[in-house]
Design a protein around this motif. Structure first.
Motif, short mmCIF file in Angstrom:
data_model
loop_
_atom_site.label_atom_id
_atom_site.label_comp_id
_atom_site.label_asym_id
_atom_site.label_seq_id
_atom_site.Cartn_x
_atom_site.Cartn_y
_atom_site.Cartn_z
N LYS A 40 0.83 -1.20 0.00
CA LYS A 40 0.00 0.00 0.00
C LYS A 40 0.87 1.25 0.00
O LYS A 40 0.86 2.05 0.93
N LYS A 42 2.05 4.82 -2.02
CA LYS A 42 1.61 5.80 -3.01
C LYS A 42 2.81 6.57 -3.52
O LYS A 42 3.60 7.10 -2.74
N ASP A 53 0.59 4.26 2.67
CA ASP A 53 -0.77 4.78 2.66
C ASP A 53 -1.34 4.61 4.07
O ASP A 53 -2.07 3.67 4.36
N ALA A 55 -3.61 6.15 5.66
CA ALA A 55 -5.06 6.24 5.77
C ALA A 55 -5.73 4.88 5.54
O ALA A 55 -6.87 4.66 5.95
N ALA A 56 -5.02 3.97 4.85
CA ALA A 56 -5.59 2.66 4.54
C ALA A 56 -5.45 1.66 5.70
O ALA A 56 -5.98 0.56 5.63
N ILE A 57 -4.74 2.06 6.74
CA ILE A 57 -4.58 1.17 7.91
C ILE A 57 -5.81 1.32 8.79
O ILE A 57 -6.04 2.39 9.37
N PRO A 58 -6.63 0.28 8.91
CA PRO A 58 -7.92 0.40 9.61
C PRO A 58 -7.80 0.63 11.11
O PRO A 58 -8.59 1.36 11.70
N LYS A 63 -2.00 2.58 12.85
CA LYS A 63 -1.70 3.69 11.94
C LYS A 63 -0.77 4.69 12.61
O LYS A 63 0.22 5.13 12.00
N SER A 156 -1.79 11.71 5.96
CA SER A 156 -2.80 11.56 4.90
C SER A 156 -2.99 12.81 4.05
O SER A 156 -3.73 12.77 3.06
N ARG A 161 1.64 13.39 0.88
CA ARG A 161 1.60 12.33 -0.14
C ARG A 161 2.26 12.76 -1.45
O ARG A 161 2.95 11.98 -2.09
#
Length: 275
Positions: A40, A42, A53, A55-58, A63, A156, A161
């Motif tokens: 993941k 970017k 990424d 923000a993609a870590i739930p 995170k 994020s 990014r």
């Protein structure tokens, strides 16, 4: 004979086309494999760098830990550089106190350090070295981490990014960075773009150690040094009053983040104040 030659040419062309197709298929597979191995990540469009990424870590805790762990090596690296510069200046100051003269090599390096921290040094003396030492000092790791989290929304933000900018630093030459979407009409600043997280952290530390806006931060740090007390983020954060237009509210927010995220700011069960 003519027919035979034509067949030979056609066969040769067929082999060439087949080889080209095989090469293309090989490259496509290799690119897909590389993309998969990045997970993941970017890519930075401007510098072809990459950051996780976040923000993609739930899981929120994971995170936060991932974000801090990502930044720590760069913070450690630049604090080590500053510490080395500081040791050199202290050694030079000790030579002067012992009545020894400063060599040309020592004077040259002192001038280099002074230039890095935007200090105009006319001569190498005890007083000028003392003033320079107020600038050449480390920044508490926890403060760096919390400011980066605050400025980027835990990594994020668009500026993190796309520009590897973790501290909202500005530049003022047209085309030097990313144009803020909410920039006030009439202003011309842009958000600086960096090649790496290491460059971003280095620029941030030089800014705090040289910009006139953070003179209070450097004074607080120098007073703590003089009293033999550790330089902690909770004390130094008050020197960031001019980092944001929100001023007191910004300081309160950073202090709350320091308290609320203490468990993620600890590495190997040991907090790191500025050394």
């Amino acid at each position: 004979m003519k027919t035979g030659r034509i067949n030979t040419v056609i066969l040769s062309l067929g082999i060439v086309v087949l080889l080209i197709l095989m090469v293309k298929l090989f490259l496509i597979d290799a690119q897909q494999e590389q993309s998969h191995s990045l997970g993941k990540l970017k890519k930075n469009k401007a510098q072809y760098s990459a950051i996780p990424d976040f923000a993609a870590i739930p899981d929120v805790g994971e995170k936060k830990q991932a974000f801090f762990d990502y930044l720590r090596p760069a913070i450690t690296h630049h604090n080590a550089i500053i510490q080395d510069e500081r040791k050199f200046l202290l050694a030079t100051q000790a030579h002067l106190n012992e009545g020894l003269s400063v060599s040309e090599a020592e004077s040259f390096r002192v001038q280099q350090i002074a230039s890095k921290y935007q200090y105009s040094l006319r001569s190498v003396s005890n007083d000028t070295l003392e003033t320079l030492l107020m600038r050449v000092d480390t920044i508490p790791e926890n403060m760096v981490l919390i400011q980066a989290a605050n400025e980027t929304g835990w990594g994020s933000s668009r500026f993190a990014r796309e520009g590897m900018n973790f501290f909202g630093q500005w530049c003022f030459k047209k085309g030097c960075g990313l144009v803020p979407q909410s920039r006030t009409k009439g202003l011309s600043h842009e958000v600086a773009v960096f090649k790496s997280v290491d460059d971003s952290v280095g620029a941030y530390m030089r800014n705090l150690n040289s910009n006139a806006a953070y003179g209070l931060l450097r004074s607080i740090r120098a007073d703590l040094r003089a009293q033999g007390k550790p330089v902690k983020a909770e004390d130094l954060v008050y020197g960031l009053m001019h980092y944001s237009e929100r001023q007191e509210a910004y300081i309160d927010e950073l202090l709350e983040m320091l308290r609320h995220n203490n468990q993620y700011l600890v590495e190997n069960n040991e907090q790191r104040p500025a050394v």
